[in-house]
Scaffold this motif. Structure first.
Motif, mmCIF file in Angstrom:
data_model
loop_
_atom_site.group_PDB
_atom_site.id
_atom_site.type_symbol
_atom_site.label_atom_id
_atom_site.label_comp_id
_atom_site.label_asym_id
_atom_site.label_seq_id
_atom_site.Cartn_x
_atom_site.Cartn_y
_atom_site.Cartn_z
ATOM 1 N N TYR A 43 62.864 -78.280 -25.383
ATOM 2 C CA TYR A 43 63.998 -79.016 -24.839
ATOM 3 C C TYR A 43 65.030 -79.371 -25.927
ATOM 4 N N ARG A 63 69.875 -79.378 -30.240
ATOM 5 C CA ARG A 63 70.384 -79.269 -28.875
ATOM 6 C C ARG A 63 70.315 -80.565 -28.089
ATOM 7 N N ALA A 64 69.326 -81.402 -28.363
ATOM 8 C CA ALA A 64 69.152 -82.627 -27.575
ATOM 9 C C ALA A 64 68.234 -83.585 -28.312
#
Length: 263
Positions: free
Chosen positions: A261, A225-226
């Protein structure tokens, strides 16, 4: 909680894709970072390997410089001499102070200072070799730095912007072998002895620094995702095991937040 107990805490997290700051706290403050200061040394060594001014296979004799016993494996090995490329691996992967001192002895602190300036770092300094005991005539710390600049330095490494693409890749490869996954990395579930190619698509490189009352870590963590670069520095009164565990818990909590995150 750490700050209220008198500890000095500095943190910086940057999103690698967006180029934005996710979290910052006293990230501009220069603090002692112990072995984290080896990173610009490794960059200088890799740059010299690339430009040919240093031979990766040059043999360095351990007996040619003052013995230090504060950490690492080389002091326990029978091999009295190793090539520079292997010494760089020991310094990066095992926090080997003998290996780091060998690199410092070979390239010299002035060259590392010049490289730090070339990288545009104003709050990072490798100021001394590793020592078993620091006397009144010695520098009080091995290295200093800020969370902001170390987070930025690791971002530069994975973005191929630290000196050159080749130098960045070489240093990132060395750091990907780091076996100290006990702080931020404890939340990743990675095997500390084999995490170069993670089957779950987790990219991770880091370097830690440890000394009495000092814990520091900077790195890059990327998932589906990141991706983030991060740095956390905690300076605390190491008065008891509970004080130390409280500092370590801050790193582990950050690791959990980073995992959420990036995934």
């Amino acid at each position: 909680m750490l700050a209220t107990s008198g500890a000095k805490v500095a943190v910086r997290i940057d999103d690698l894709d967006r180029g934005t700051t996710v979290l910052s706290g006293d990230d501009f403050v220069t603090l002692p970072v112990a072995g984290l200061g080896v990173v610009p040394l490794l960059i200088e060594v890799a740059a010299r390997f690339e430009d040919g001014t240093l031979d990766p296979l040059e043999i360095i004799d351990r007996a040619s410089f003052e013995r230090v016993e504060v950490g690492g494996l080389w002091q326990h090995l029978k091999a009295p001499a190793l090539p520079l490329s292997d010494i760089a691996v020991l310094a990066a992967a095992g926090g080997d102070t003998t290996a780091a001192n060998a690199l410092i002895e070979r390239v010299g602190l002035p060259a590392v200072h010049a490289r730090i300036d070339q990288l545009g770092l104003r709050r990072v300094a490798l100021i001394d070799r590793f020592r078993d005991h620091r006397g009144p005539d010695d520098a009080p710390h091995v290295a200093l730095g800020s969370a902001a600049e170390f987070a930025g330095l690791f971002a530069a490494l994975v973005n191929s912007e630290a000196v050159s693409a080749g130098v960045s890749a070489q240093v990132a490869e060395w750091l990907s072998l780091n076996q100290d996954l006990s702080l931020v990395a404890s939340a990743t579930g990675l095997d500390p002895f084999a995490h170069f190619n993670d089957e779950h698509g987790l990219l991770f490189i880091d370097k830690t620094g440890r000394d009495a009352g000092i814990r520091a870590e900077a790195g890059v963590l990327a998932g589906p995702r990141a991706g983030v670069s991060y740095a956390l520095i905690v300076c605390f009164d190491d008065l008891s095991i509970s004080h130390r565990l409280r500092a370590h818990e801050a790193f582990r909590s950050l690791g959990i937040e980073l995992m959420e995150y990036v995934f």
